[in-house]
Design an enzyme around this catalytic site. Structure first.
Site, PDB file in Angstrom:
ATOM      1  N   GLU A   6      -2.545  -3.162   6.377  1.00  0.00           N
ATOM      2  CA  GLU A   6      -3.869  -2.731   6.819  1.00  0.00           C
ATOM      3  C   GLU A   6      -4.896  -2.690   5.687  1.00  0.00           C
ATOM      4  O   GLU A   6      -6.080  -2.863   5.922  1.00  0.00           O
ATOM      5  CB  GLU A   6      -3.769  -1.354   7.491  1.00  0.00           C
ATOM      6  CG  GLU A   6      -3.777  -0.139   6.551  1.00  0.00           C
ATOM      7  CD  GLU A   6      -2.630  -0.107   5.548  1.00  0.00           C
ATOM      8  OE1 GLU A   6      -1.576  -0.698   5.837  1.00  0.00           O
ATOM      9  OE2 GLU A   6      -2.804   0.497   4.473  1.00  0.00           O
TER      10      GLU A   6
ATOM     11  N   ASP B 270       0.982  -2.871   9.394  1.00  0.00           N
ATOM     12  CA  ASP B 270       1.158  -2.113   8.145  1.00  0.00           C
ATOM     13  C   ASP B 270       0.511  -2.822   6.959  1.00  0.00           C
ATOM     14  O   ASP B 270       0.424  -2.258   5.865  1.00  0.00           O
ATOM     15  CB  ASP B 270       2.660  -1.881   7.901  1.00  0.00           C
ATOM     16  CG  ASP B 270       2.918  -0.768   6.889  1.00  0.00           C
ATOM     17  OD1 ASP B 270       1.959  -0.052   6.535  1.00  0.00           O
ATOM     18  OD2 ASP B 270       4.081  -0.611   6.471  1.00  0.00           O
TER      19      ASP B 270
ATOM     20  N   LYS C 115      -9.514   0.902  -2.231  1.00  0.00           N
ATOM     21  CA  LYS C 115      -8.853   1.071  -0.920  1.00  0.00           C
ATOM     22  C   LYS C 115      -8.857   2.555  -0.563  1.00  0.00           C
ATOM     23  O   LYS C 115      -8.419   3.389  -1.347  1.00  0.00           O
ATOM     24  CB  LYS C 115      -7.416   0.527  -0.976  1.00  0.00           C
ATOM     25  CG  LYS C 115      -6.607   0.804   0.312  1.00  0.00           C
ATOM     26  CD  LYS C 115      -5.242   0.097   0.303  1.00  0.00           C
ATOM     27  CE  LYS C 115      -4.364   0.555   1.475  1.00  0.00           C
ATOM     28  NZ  LYS C 115      -3.018  -0.062   1.471  1.00  0.00           N
TER      29      LYS C 115
ATOM     30  N   ARG D  13      -5.555  -4.663   3.231  1.00  0.00           N
ATOM     31  CA  ARG D  13      -6.269  -5.927   3.022  1.00  0.00           C
ATOM     32  C   ARG D  13      -7.314  -6.159   4.115  1.00  0.00           C
ATOM     33  O   ARG D  13      -8.325  -6.825   3.878  1.00  0.00           O
ATOM     34  CB  ARG D  13      -5.262  -7.084   2.934  1.00  0.00           C
ATOM     35  CG  ARG D  13      -4.410  -7.260   4.165  1.00  0.00           C
ATOM     36  CD  ARG D  13      -3.188  -8.148   3.916  1.00  0.00           C
ATOM     37  NE  ARG D  13      -2.111  -7.423   3.228  1.00  0.00           N
ATOM     38  CZ  ARG D  13      -0.940  -7.968   2.903  1.00  0.00           C
ATOM     39  NH1 ARG D  13      -0.698  -9.244   3.181  1.00  0.00           N
ATOM     40  NH2 ARG D  13      -0.020  -7.260   2.281  1.00  0.00           N
TER      41      ARG D  13
ATOM     42  N   LYS E  43       6.032   2.858   9.704  1.00  0.00           N
ATOM     43  CA  LYS E  43       6.935   2.958   8.563  1.00  0.00           C
ATOM     44  C   LYS E  43       8.157   3.773   8.971  1.00  0.00           C
ATOM     45  O   LYS E  43       8.013   4.846   9.534  1.00  0.00           O
ATOM     46  CB  LYS E  43       6.209   3.627   7.389  1.00  0.00           C
ATOM     47  CG  LYS E  43       5.134   2.742   6.759  1.00  0.00           C
ATOM     48  CD  LYS E  43       4.450   3.418   5.595  1.00  0.00           C
ATOM     49  CE  LYS E  43       3.338   2.539   5.029  1.00  0.00           C
ATOM     50  NZ  LYS E  43       3.835   1.333   4.331  1.00  0.00           N
TER      51      LYS E  43
ATOM     52  N   ASP F 267      -1.467   6.216   5.675  1.00  0.00           N
ATOM     53  CA  ASP F 267      -0.998   4.934   6.188  1.00  0.00           C
ATOM     54  C   ASP F 267       0.339   5.129   6.890  1.00  0.00           C
ATOM     55  O   ASP F 267       1.389   5.178   6.259  1.00  0.00           O
ATOM     56  CB  ASP F 267      -0.866   3.932   5.026  1.00  0.00           C
ATOM     57  CG  ASP F 267      -0.309   2.593   5.477  1.00  0.00           C
ATOM     58  OD1 ASP F 267      -0.250   2.345   6.701  1.00  0.00           O
ATOM     59  OD2 ASP F 267       0.062   1.784   4.597  1.00  0.00           O
TER      60      ASP F 267
ATOM     61  N   ASP G 289      -2.538   6.611  -0.335  1.00  0.00           N
ATOM     62  CA  ASP G 289      -3.037   5.264  -0.066  1.00  0.00           C
ATOM     63  C   ASP G 289      -4.565   5.165  -0.223  1.00  0.00           C
ATOM     64  O   ASP G 289      -5.156   4.141   0.080  1.00  0.00           O
ATOM     65  CB  ASP G 289      -2.591   4.817   1.340  1.00  0.00           C
ATOM     66  CG  ASP G 289      -2.285   3.331   1.419  1.00  0.00           C
ATOM     67  OD1 ASP G 289      -2.165   2.690   0.359  1.00  0.00           O
ATOM     68  OD2 ASP G 289      -2.183   2.814   2.547  1.00  0.00           O
TER      69      ASP G 289
HETATM   70  N1  BES Z   1       0.027   1.223   1.413  1.00  0.00           N
HETATM   71  C1  BES Z   1       1.067   0.256   1.547  1.00  0.00           C
HETATM   72  C2  BES Z   1       1.615  -0.227   0.202  1.00  0.00           C
HETATM   73  C3  BES Z   1       2.405   0.797  -0.566  1.00  0.00           C
HETATM   74  C4  BES Z   1       3.761   0.895  -0.385  1.00  0.00           C
HETATM   75  C5  BES Z   1       1.790   1.595  -1.500  1.00  0.00           C
HETATM   76  C6  BES Z   1       4.492   1.819  -1.098  1.00  0.00           C
HETATM   77  C7  BES Z   1       2.516   2.535  -2.222  1.00  0.00           C
HETATM   78  C8  BES Z   1       3.880   2.632  -2.030  1.00  0.00           C
HETATM   79  C9  BES Z   1       0.545  -0.958   2.300  1.00  0.00           C
HETATM   80  O1  BES Z   1      -0.434  -0.720   3.247  1.00  0.00           O
HETATM   81  C10 BES Z   1       1.702  -1.546   3.009  1.00  0.00           C
HETATM   82  O2  BES Z   1       2.194  -0.905   3.902  1.00  0.00           O
HETATM   83  N2  BES Z   1       2.125  -2.723   2.597  1.00  0.00           N
HETATM   84  C11 BES Z   1       3.222  -3.374   3.172  1.00  0.00           C
HETATM   85  C12 BES Z   1       2.814  -4.801   3.400  1.00  0.00           C
HETATM   86  C13 BES Z   1       3.770  -5.577   4.254  1.00  0.00           C
HETATM   87  C14 BES Z   1       3.703  -5.084   5.674  1.00  0.00           C
HETATM   88  C15 BES Z   1       3.380  -7.029   4.186  1.00  0.00           C
HETATM   89  C16 BES Z   1       4.388  -3.279   2.205  1.00  0.00           C
HETATM   90  O3  BES Z   1       4.173  -3.317   0.992  1.00  0.00           O
HETATM   91  O4  BES Z   1       5.512  -3.137   2.674  1.00  0.00           O
HETATM   92 ZN    ZN Z   2      -1.545   0.967   2.966  1.00  0.00          ZN
HETATM   93 MN    MN Z   3       0.447  -0.248   5.145  1.00  0.00          MN
END
Ligand code: BES
Ligand code: ZN
Ligand code: MN
Length: 482
Positions: A331, A329, A246, A333, A258, A251, A270
């Site tokens: 993103e 968010d 990734k 995937r 966020k 992000d 990220d």
């Molecule tokens: N990059 C984040 C995941 C992440 C969160 C990595 C904290 C490291 C620390 C990912 O893109 C994300 O934002 N995931 C969301 C998914 C949700 C919207 C379903 C998450 O984990 O909150």
């Molecule tokens: Zn992310």
């Molecule tokens: Mn995200």
């Protein structure tokens, strides 16, 4: 912008001096152990200052615990701790003697990795040259009794530099490392180590129908880069594999931005999956395994602008599947979907993806363990074994099909986000929609790619997690039958 990477200042020397050490010390070692009743318990140590005229100024005994419990990870962590204490005391020459674990070559590799990784510090963004000053110490590290282990020392050096490349890519913030920088990093690796390189720009991705990746990229002012680096062995390959990382250089969450307390300021990390892929590529290209390896990164950032994805937009990925983006968010995937489809078209024997995919995985497994999901038991156990050798922690997680119900969409083939419970699992199930029949494993590395505090051979900052597991896995495949 080109970015420089710190090189390790230490020279590790292999020598055979240990046999004579006890004699040179005239039995001091035995006396000291008895006098202090030193038992060698884990975490205990004993420091002895020797006579001023002695060629050895200070002697440190370190407890490694029970002999039958000794493993590579204990060696790595201890070597790092000793090397750091030598640095604090401005020791010029540090001589190490450790008991053996498995074989002299594995012992040497583990100790040398501990020394290199424990001593690495990233001073690139500090203006004070004093900060970098201590980095000179210790100048030389001698591994006693290991005079024949040149190959293992070399391997540790190559692998540690790969880990350090990954750490430094992760540490660098989003105003330094962008999709363009990641593309340049791949260009440097290709040129330096003779690898193949294809970089697809936005139009190329459009031609391939990568609507999911391009949807994420569309609000950024920096052009997306789809990076495909290839290592080909000079002799016929036993296996052909793809490793995907990734590569979100930042992000923000997009319009599902966020909020406060979400850790948005850490979202430069990220692209840690991509960093691990490049670190592994750098090492693999120098270790020459008989495996063809495709390194793939869909690099971009997740931003907001008048051209951002609207929550609810429907995107079409390169395998024709449609996705309702109910949360911008989620993103990672989306970018991985097109990367997985691309990798499978290469007709590889296995695909592994690494991603800082979900906060839910950190909630489930904490900050030092990565989750692994796979459609193939053999592949999952290969990776778990490689991780155990490397001292990195993976925990098998379920691809619970029933949970895909949470991704059902009224208007499209699927949504990109399910309910909060099992969020790391639905993320993995989403990725699975973009794999047809190739053995595939997904590693959610959101927890272990970063540490706020010193931990074993990791220093605060990016850890370079998964580089050593990936290299070990590929080296193991080199021994497979074609
Ligand atoms: N990059 C984040 C995941 C992440 C969160 C990595 C904290 C490291 C620390 C990912 O893109 C994300 O934002 N995931 C969301 C998914 C949700 C919207 C379903 C998450 O984990 O909150
Ligand atoms: Zn992310
Ligand atoms: Mn995200």
């Amino acid at each position: 912008m080109a970015i420089g990477f710190c090189q390790s200042d230490q020279t590790i020397i292999l020598d055979n001096a240990y046999a004579s050490l006890d004699q040179r010390l005239g039995g001091t070692l035995q006396d000291v152990i008895q006098e202090a009743d030193f038992q060698g318990k884990t975490g205990t140590s004993l420091i002895v200052r020797l006579a001023p005229h002695s060629p050895i100024r200070k002697l440190m005994l370190i407890g490694l615990g029970e002999a039958d419990q000794l493993d590579g990870e204990i060696l790595r962590r201890t070597a790092a701790a000793v090397a750091r204490s030598a640095r604090r005391e401005k020791v010029n020459t540090l001589a190490l003697h450790f008991p053996q674990w498995q074989s002299p070559s594995q012992t040497t590799q583990a100790i040398a990795e501990g020394v290199y990784l424990g001593l690495h510090q990233d001073h690139r963004f500090k203006s004070d040259p004093e900060a970098a000053k201590l980095a000179e110490y210790p100048q030389t590290v001698q591994l006693m009794g290991m005079e024949h282990q040149i190959t293992s020392l070399n391997q540790a050096d190559i692998i540690s530099r790969g880990v350090i490349l990954a750490r430094e890519l992760v540490n660098a913030p989003a105003n330094i490392v962008s999709s363009l920088t990641l593309a340049e990093t791949a260009q440097n690796l290709a040129a330096t180590y003779g690898m193949g390189l294809k970089i697809l720009d936005e139009a190329d991705c459009r031609d391939l129908g990568m609507g999911a990746f391009l949807g994420v990229a569309q609000a950024s002012d920096i052009p997306p880069k789809f990076i495909h680096l290839t290592y080909r062995p000079s002799t016929p390959a036993c296996k052909k594999i793809a490793i995907i990382g990734k590569g979100l250089t930042f992000d923000s969450g997009g319009l599902n931005i966020k909020g406060a307390g979400s850790g948005i300021e850490m979202m430069k990390t990220d692209m840690s999956g991509a960093a691990a892929v490049f670190g592994a590529a750098q090492a693999i290209a120098q270790l020459h395994p008989k495996v063809e390896v495709h390194f793939i990164v869909a690099a971009t950032e997740n931003m907001i602008s008048g051209n951002a994805l609207h929550p609810g937009d429907i995107l079409t990925a390169s395998n024709g599947k449609t996705i309702e983006v109910n949360n911008t968010d989620a993103e990672g995937r989306l970018t991985l979907a097109d990367a997985l489809v691309y990798a499978e078209k290469l007709s590889v024997d296995a695909i592994v993806d690494l991603a800082t995919l979900t906060g839910a995985c950190i909630v489930a497994l904490g900050e030092t363990i990565a989750g692994i999901w796979s459609n193939d038991e053999a592949l999952a156990s290969q990776l778990t074994n490689a991780a155990a050798t490397a001292g990195e922690k993976l925990w098998a997680m379920p691809l619970e099909e029933k949970y895909f119900d949470g991704l059902k969409s009224i208007v499209a083939d699927m949504k990109n986000t399910g309910p909060r419970p099992g969020g790391a699992i639905t993320a993995a199930l989403f990725l699975k929609q973009f794999i047809d029949s190739t053995p595939w494993a997904h590693l959610d590395v959101a927890g272990p790619v970063w540490t706020d505090k010193e931990d074993g051979y990791n220093n605060p900052g990016g850890t370079g997690f998964a580089v050593r597991t990936l290299v070990q896995w590929v080296l193991d495949r080199s021994l497979d039958q074609a």
